[in-house]
Structure formats: C-alpha cells, structure tokens
Design an enzyme around this catalytic site. Structure first.
Site, PDB file in Angstrom:
ATOM      1  N   ASP A 199       0.831  -1.199   0.000  1.00  0.00           N
ATOM      2  CA  ASP A 199       0.000   0.000   0.000  1.00  0.00           C
ATOM      3  C   ASP A 199       0.872   1.258   0.000  1.00  0.00           C
ATOM      4  O   ASP A 199       1.855   1.359   0.747  1.00  0.00           O
ATOM      5  CB  ASP A 199      -0.903  -0.014   1.241  1.00  0.00           C
ATOM      6  CG  ASP A 199      -1.755   1.220   1.344  1.00  0.00           C
ATOM      7  OD1 ASP A 199      -2.616   1.412   0.456  1.00  0.00           O
ATOM      8  OD2 ASP A 199      -1.552   2.001   2.296  1.00  0.00           O
ATOM      9  N   GLU A 242       1.134  -0.827  -5.156  1.00  0.00           N
ATOM     10  CA  GLU A 242       0.191   0.247  -5.436  1.00  0.00           C
ATOM     11  C   GLU A 242       1.020   1.510  -5.668  1.00  0.00           C
ATOM     12  O   GLU A 242       1.350   2.241  -4.732  1.00  0.00           O
ATOM     13  CB  GLU A 242      -0.776   0.466  -4.261  1.00  0.00           C
ATOM     14  CG  GLU A 242      -1.845   1.490  -4.611  1.00  0.00           C
ATOM     15  CD  GLU A 242      -2.337   2.299  -3.412  1.00  0.00           C
ATOM     16  OE1 GLU A 242      -3.378   2.964  -3.549  1.00  0.00           O
ATOM     17  OE2 GLU A 242      -1.676   2.289  -2.366  1.00  0.00           O
TER      18      GLU A 242
END
Length: 972
Positions: A199, A242
């Site tokens: 993330d 990401e």
C-alpha cells in the site's frame, strides 16, 4: 507450484467487513467469507485480495493499523483466518493481503510510545519542529487535509503524514522500521498467505528538495523486501505495488526482475474510460505503448474500479477536465483528484459499456482485478462521506439487509444501498444467479473463457492491429503458437471495418462465446460490430475445425487413409455375379464375401446387433460398370434375426468409405458396402427419377421420384442423404418402419411431418416392403437431428467447461444450453402431438405406437425440425419414446464432453436439466401427467444396456454408468 502463477490470476478484491456476516453482529467476518468461497469459486476467480482486516480504530477503513499481528475482533480470530485460508487453498485459490508499509494509526503502540519525550521509539516516525520542511510536496487528500504536517501537543513537535493526519508516516531511514515491517511480512507469510499488496509504496522516504515520491531509496527498499521474501520462502509469493504514478515512474518498481512482481496499471485505467467516451482507441493505444518494456517475469494488474476513488491524479489537466465533465458532472461525486462512484453508476447503467469494459479488462495484457459487487452491477451511496459510498455491504439477496447480515439495521457497519435502481431489492446475487442473462452470468461466462485461455491472455504477447476505423480497437494475443483475436467497438453506434489479417490466411476464426467457426481468413477480413460490441476469436487451422465437426458415425480421415493390413480376401474364379446371383453362385467366394461383410457390419453403429452369421436373401444389379448390387441380407445374432438392405460395389481403386475386402481373381478389385457413400444415394435418386424397374430371381423392384434431382447429395447419417430441398431415406434396417411411415404420414396433418413423394419398393406376390423413401424439404442446409443436437451440446458445454459446478450453476447452464433446451422442449411437444395423431389414425391400444428411432427420426433445416420416419410396428408407453430421446440427448452430451477438458462434471446436471425440460414440454402439450413415470429409470437402464452392446464407445458406456448409479445397480 508455478512461480509465475500470478500471470494467470483473476483477482477478486473484497472487504471482509463488507462481504458476509456469519455471526450477525453487523460486520462481515472470516467465517462469512469462508462460507461464500463456493460462490467465488463458481464465479471463476482464483485469487482473493483482502483489504485490511487488522486491529484498527477504522478511521480510514482499516488502513490505519494499530496492531499488525492481530485481527480486528469483529472479523474473527486468527484461527478463523487460518480456517478460511486452508479452505481457499483447498479450492485452488490464492490469497493476497495488505502490507501497509507507509504509515500506522496514531493508536499504534509504536506511535504512542514515540510521542513521549526521549523515547527510543521516537525515530520510528518523521518529526519536525517546524512545518516548513519538504515544502512543495503535494497534499494527496486535499479535500480533507490542509498540510502534510500535524502538530502533536504531547510530543511538542510536528509529525509527517502523506494521507490523513491520524496516519503518521513511518521513518524508513531508521533500519529498525524496515526490520519491523519485514517481520510483519514474515508473520503472515508463515501462516500461508500467497502475496502482499504494498500500500502507498511510493511514499516511503522523504528528501528535501524533492516531491518525496519514487525516490531511489524507495526502489532499493522494495528490492530488499523481495530479496528477504525469496530468501525465506523461495519463489512463489508475490509483491503487488500500489504505485499510482506516470509510466516512467512506475516501471522502476519492477527493477530488472528483482523488484515487485506486479504493479497496478494506473496509467491505463482512466484512459479506458477516456477512450470509451471519446469513441477513439488512441488513449488506450498510447498507454499500452507507454507501459511496455517490463521484465519478462513481471506483470501488470488491470482494474476498472476499486475501493478508492477513480483516481485522476496521473492524467493531464485536459484529460481530467474531460473525464470529470462526462463522468461526474455533479461536483458531489468528485473527491480529491478523482470520482467516488462504483462502476455501473459511473457508466450510467449502460450494460453494453459494462460488458465492453470487462472484455478489455479480461483480454488486455495483465492480470484482471474485480472489485466485489461489480459482477452484479452494484451501485453506490456517494452521500455516506469520503469513499464509504463504494464500500457498502455485498448485496446477496432481496432479504433484509441485502442478505448480508441478520443484525438489526442500525448495527450494520454501513447501510446497504436500498433506494433507487441499484437497491438491493433489484440488484442482488440471488436474483441474478439463476437468470442466464444477468451481469453475474455474463462475468462467469467470460471468466470461463479467460481461465481456459489463461496462458494466452495472461502471459502472451499483445500486438495492436492497424484498423483504419479508429473507433475499433483490435489486437492479437499470442502464446506458444496459440492465437486469440480481440475486436472491440468503442462507439455507441454500429461500425463496419476491415481487419488486416493477410498473414493469417487459411486460419478459421472461432468465436469463443458460441464456439461457432466463422469463414476462413482470405486476406483482409470484413466484420461489423453493434454499439459497444466486441468479439473474441481463437484462430485455428482449418483442418482442426473440420475434424471437430465430424459426425458421430464417421471415421476420422487418418483412420480411412490406409487399408487395414488384415483386410479379408475373397477368391473369385468368375465374374462378380458369382457373389450375388444364386444360379451363377461361386459358393466358396460367396462364403468368404459374407464372412468379410459380417465382420464389417459388426463395426457399424447403425446396426443394433452384432451379426454372428450373414445370409444373402436377394440381390439386384443397379449398375453394371463399376458393378453395384442392391442386396437384401438376413442377419442372425444373439437377439434373433433381422433383415438389412445394403448396396455393395466392386471397384478397382481402393478410395472411399466402406472398404471391407479385396478380391483375388475375376479381374480383382475391392469390395465396398456403401451405407456411408453419398455417391450411392445420388445415383439411386437419379435412377428413381427416371422411373426404376428391375427384376431379381425372387422379386420385382419398382421405384420413382417425381421431384427435383440435385447434382449431389450430402450424407446426413447412414441411410439418410439430402441436398437442395430433397431427401432420400434408405431402409438399411428392414424393420417395417418405412412401410409404416409411407402408410401413415399422409394421414397426419402436422406441418412438420414430411410426407414421402417417392420411393423404392420390393414386391413378391402380395408381399411388399419399402426399401427407400424420397421427399422434399424447404430450401436450406439440412442436418440429422442427432448431429444438430451434438453440435448444440458441444457449443453449450464449451461455454461451461471452465466453470466449476457450484452455486448458481443452474442459471449459467440454462443460458449455455439455451438452444439445446429449446430443441428439447420442441421435441417434447412434437412427440406429444405425434402420439395423439397416431392414436387418432391407428386407434387405441395398449398404449401408443412407438417412435423407436429417437433423434434419428428427425432432421433439422434452418432451425426447423421435421419428422421423416416412424419406428417399426408396435405399441408401448409414451415413456419408451421419451426414454429413446433422452438416451440420445445424454449420449450427445457425453460425446461432446469427450472433446473438451473440464466439461465432464456438467454432463449429469445438464442431462437432468434437459430431461426435465423434455418431460415438462410433453406433459404441457398433453395437458396431463405421464403414467408410470416412476418406471423411467429402469426403462433408461434397460435401453442403455441394449445400446452399450451395439457399440463399444465411451459415450454409450457413460450413459450406462449413469443409469446404473441412478437405479442403484452399481457399475460406477
């Protein structure tokens, strides 16, 4: 385990708390997710991406973690997670979880300790006495945060955060931070998870004078993360980045194959929506070119929507303004630099655009990701605040709380969408599961194709085709010689275009949804697509397609190419008449001839029994050169005797079907039985049209055909040929069926019963029998009903072969077998009408006359089904005729399943489904219940046993096994 499994992955993204609540506390949990694994398996996904489920105050939907090693209690326990993980793995699914490396919650013990003056944990976060450091770094959540710095009164200093102020960034310049995050990764990897989504990975490090994104230090930290993972576990566990960046900024995360395994294709995603609204392929082509050049072992992750806003960060200002204007004209739908809407509302509820975007998602280069609920077209509630509107509970049914939870409504973590066109009352899994036309079943069918061609679509190359019409996007996917062609119309209007396929000349495009072959490629290929239409083709050699559509009774070309080494020899001292004419007989030659003929007849599927002995009852010469005789044979077998009408030819060459003996002496040559030779049927029809008369030693042969005579006839099955609106049926088996057909058909006022107009007759005194009948069809290309059924079964099972038999199977099957079900229902109705008509003509008896020939009695022409023949004289229950049709249906299903992997588990379910349709249609047409229905299984068993003796083909054996199971008589 294949270390590149992620290239073949179809990923399903979900919130545990949003998916299914098993303990009715208002939050989804791991037990609920475990219970829904059959649904996900049936959907066709093979990898699950779970959003954060760790201990958290839930100020940012779980991305604000307060303990990396604990599960949020509302989701269950670590034991619940292990149980879910084990079952997912048992079903062949892999699991990817979040690894939130950039920040924690302010509630995390690390941060609470770091706030204290002089704490050794202070250096776990980024602090400053002034908010003036790193000036010029953009604020990502500009709708919520005025700055990247927030003052903490306990610490007496500012802390750095790239997202919400309650999510302080970790200090990756501290080696202890990196070590701690590696330990978090090891903890979950030891438990068995298959990968990690990294993330917010671009923001790990900060450097003065930079934008604090994608710094070289961050790239090196990612490489160390992968190295640590593979040193401990070897290849096979995956890192998914990401990195919402421009292409040139994302590519370094792959390294030289030593960085992340996968990264989201953020540059491509908004351009799909841009191309769709501009009706021009340019944005897609540009980004496909910009995102080329990743390492061979790396993979893009493709997506349309996810749990965040449709981000418009990495588009130009002009592109952003256009996308906002066309997709979010209401400013309330905008957030940060994006659009907070789910996919279906974003597309204005347009199903065609929904299907087109999924076609691109599933066929472009990369591994597709589906966001939970998008497969049913779930809506959103943008008024819930932040991005919670796209994170509402999964809509399972129209029951309370959308079937998500039995908790009181006010205890739900978020309310389900309950108003408007996307209300769970209208949009839910239960409603769509059994509806063959639903979005859910469209996605399931497409994923079946995706999984069947996983290597081509996941690992293959992509080559754009230069189509002049810019509204058309066309590309070829290729892997190890297997080619798939994808064509998509980005316009809201129909488009015609030419595909530059000259290099594929001779290949046959086979449309993958229907499995229908298109005309072979002969240069540029002209197609047309409807509004937002698309097509997928496998490009296959012409020979492969021809082999696929061989009829059941025909031998493959390679089996017919040579002569068997043990071909019997017939020693003939005189002319060929010594085999057929009693007054000129060569007894030794005739005995050898009949022995060889008996041997070949034992291999013919049209003959119900295996003859132990063959006798010649009569013969008539039809043609002198080359010699061709019409013979009446008496066949003796275990079940008694029967008569057969068979043409026999002597030829000097050995080409053609039906070769069964060579002749030595008498001029030599080869003997053929012509039941499978279309040339014989054409010859017989011409002779009948001329008005045929002949006399053998025993009987007269008379025949006529008053209608049109085509130049050639196509053999539909042994005994039946047709061409240009004319049919010719030869009674290879003389069981009285053609006699009964000729006698009764003129009295049946049913438009689909084709009355004979001519025929060939054997007459001896008062004894008369019908050897052949002729008649007419409407113009069109006829095919025998079993071949038609087999084709529909192949097409239907091909659509199902990559889907597991699980939840929602009936709806998916109903759509895949829709054409076959329609045929079955039609036959059920027509059989009922036929039985009623025959009762009126022949009178009442112990039941009704038997059809006896199953599907072989029918012929299909241009979608219409005609009856050509009845069975032999006899009376019995309607159930017997239904069983005969049901048997042929089952055999067609098993034959079709032999040709494709993964279709076998569907056959029993499909057989039950079609037989129920057959019975239902029959009973509705008769407006009454079938008598003695409980005897159907035993009837089927007896029929299957009888048919298994005819032919040792796997399909017949499988039908027998099925009815042994159904009747409890064993036999597998």
């Amino acid at each position: 385990m294949d270390p590149l499994w992620y290239k073949d992955a179809v990923i399903y993204q979900l919130h545990v708390r949003s998916f299914f609540d098993a303990n009715d506390d208002g939050y989804g949990d791991f037990e609920g997710l475990r219970q829904k694994l059959p649904y996900l398996e049936a959907l066709g996904v093979n990898t699950l991406w779970l959003m954060p489920f760790f201990q958290s105050p839930l100020r940012d939907d779980g991305y604000d973690i307060s303990d990396y090693y604990q599960i949020l209690p509302v989701h269950g326990s670590l034991e619940d997670f292990r149980r879910f993980l084990d079952e997912a793995h048992a079903r062949g699914m892999r699991v990817i979880i979040e690894l939130v490396l950039n920040h924690t919650s302010i509630d995390h013990p690390w941060f609470q300790e770091a706030r204290k003056p002089g704490s050794p944990m202070r250096d776990f976060y980024v602090w400053s006495d002034t908010p003036e450091r790193y000036k010029g770094v953009r604020v990502i959540f500009q709708d919520f945060e005025p700055s990247n710095w927030t003052f903490d009164p306990v610490a007496g200093a500012y802390y750095w955060h790239r997202f919400y102020h309650h999510q302080p960034d970790l200090n990756w310049d501290n080696p202890e931070v990196e070590k701690a995050m590696h330990q978090v990764m090891f903890f979950w990897a030891d438990m068995g998870v298959d990968g990690f989504r990294l993330d917010a990975i671009p923001y790990l490090y900060e450097r003065e004078g930079t934008n604090c994104e994608n710094l070289p230090e961050t790239i090196e930290a990612v490489k160390r993360l992968r190295k640590a993972l593979e040193e401990r576990y070897g290849p096979g566990k995956v890192l998914l980045a990401e990195a919402n960046m421009w292409p040139e900024e994302t590519l370094p995360y792959f390294g030289e194959g030593d960085g992340v395994h996968m990264a989201y294709n953020f540059p491509l995603m908004p351009r799909l929506f841009l191309a769709l609204r501009r009706e021009d392929r340019g944005p897609i082509e540009a980004m496909l070119q910009e995102t080329e050049g990743i390492p061979e072992s790396a993979q893009w992750a493709l997506f349309l929507r996810n749990h965040d806003e449709l981000t418009l960060e990495k588009v130009t200002e002009e592109e952003r303004e256009f996308l906002w204007e066309v997709y979010a004209p209401d400013p309330r739908y905008r957030i940060n630099l994006g659009i907070r809407r789910r996919l279906m509302p974003l597309l204005g509820g347009d199903r065609r655009r929904f299907e087109l975007l999924h076609a691109l998602l599933f066929t472009l280069k990369g591994s597709p990701i589906l966001y939970y609920g998008d497969e049913i077209g779930m809506g959103d509630n943008p008024f819930l605040g932040d991005r919670n509107g796209v994170r509402t509970p999964m809509q399972w049914s129209a029951d309370r709380n959308a079937g998500f939870s039995r908790a009181p409504y006010h205890r739900l973590f978020l309310p389900p969408v309950s108003e408007g066109p996307y209300s769970y009352h209208f949009v839910n899994v239960e409603a769509q599961q059994e509806n063959p036309h639903s979005l859910l079943n469209f996605v399931r069918r497409f994923l079946g194709i995706r999984n069947r061609y996983a290597r081509v679509l996941g690992r293959g190359s992509l080559r754009l085709l230069p189509v002049e019409n810019r509204r058309i996007l066309a590309y070829e996917r290729e892997y190890q010689g297997e080619k798939i062609l994808v064509v998509a119309n980005l316009s809201r209007y129909s488009q015609a275009f030419d595909l530059p396929l000259e290099e594929y000349e001779g290949l046959v495009p086979v449309e993958l949804f229907s499995q229908n072959p298109f005309p072979p490629v002969e240069g540029r290929y002209r197609l047309a697509l409807g509004p937002h239409g698309f097509m997928l083709f496998a490009l296959r050699p012409k020979q492969e397609i021809e082999r696929l559509y061989l009829p059941d009774w025909a031998a493959p070309e390679e089996e017919m190419a040579g002569i068997p080494q043990d071909l019997p020899t017939v020693p003939l001292s005189g002319g060929v008449e010594g085999l057929f004419i009693d007054t000129l007989v060569d007894e030794r030659a005739r005995a050898s001839f009949l022995s060889a003929l008996g041997r070949v007849l034992s291999e013919r599927s049209w003959l119900a029994s295996r003859p132990k002995q063959v006798g010649l009852k009569d013969a008539l010469r039809l043609q002198k050169e080359p010699p061709l005789y019409l013979t009446l044979l008496r066949l003796e077998g275990e079940g008694g005797s029967l008569e057969a009408f068979l043409p026999i030819a002597l030829r000097q060459d050995r080409e053609g079907p039906g070769l069964f003996a060579r002749v030595r002496g008498g001029g030599g040559g080869y003997l053929f039985e012509l039941s499978q030779d279309p040339g014989f049927y054409a010859l017989l029809l011409r002779r009948l049209a001329q008005g045929f008369e002949g006399r053998s030693l025993k009987a007269h042969y008379r025949g006529r055909h008053p209608g049109h005579v085509p130049e050639a006839l196509e053999l539909l099955r042994p005994g039946l040929a047709a061409g240009e609106g004319v049919w010719l049926q030869v009674g290879l088996i003389q069981d009285g069926g053609l006699d009964r057909t000729e006698r009764l058909f003129p009295h049946l006022s049913l438009p689909w019963v084709r009355r004979p107009v001519g025929g060939l007759y054997w007459e001896r005194g008062r004894e008369r029998r019908v050897l052949a009948l002729t008649g007419t069809f409407p113009s069109g290309q006829p095919q025998e009903a079993f071949a038609y059924t087999l084709r529909l079964a192949r097409e239907g099972l091909a659509r199902l072969q990559d889907h597991p038999v699980g939840e929602g199977a009936l709806g998916l099957m109903a759509d895949a077998l829709r054409e076959l079900e329609a045929l079955v229902r039609l036959l059920g109705v027509r059989l009922a009408l036929l039985h009623r008509a025959l009762q009126e003509v022949e009178g009442e008896g112990d039941g009704v006359p038997l059809l006896n020939r199953g599907l072989g009695a029918f012929v299909e022409v241009e979608g219409e089904v005609f009856l050509l023949a009845l069975g032999k004289e006899g009376r019995g229950l309607p159930l017997r005729d239904l069983a005969r049709l049901a048997y042929d249906l089952e055999r067609a299903l098993y034959l079709a399943a032999e040709e494709m992997e993964g279709a076998g588990p569907w056959v029993d379910l499909a057989a039950d489904f079609l037989e129920e349709a057959l019975f239902q249609a029959y009973q509705e047409a008769t407006q009454g219940a079938l008598e003695a229905l409980e005897g159907f299984p035993q009837l089927m068993l007896a029929l299957a046993q009888e048919q298994a003796l005819r032919e040792e083909k796997p399909s017949r054996q499988e039908v027998l096994k099925r009815w042994r199971r159904r009747t409890g008589e064993g036999g597998g």
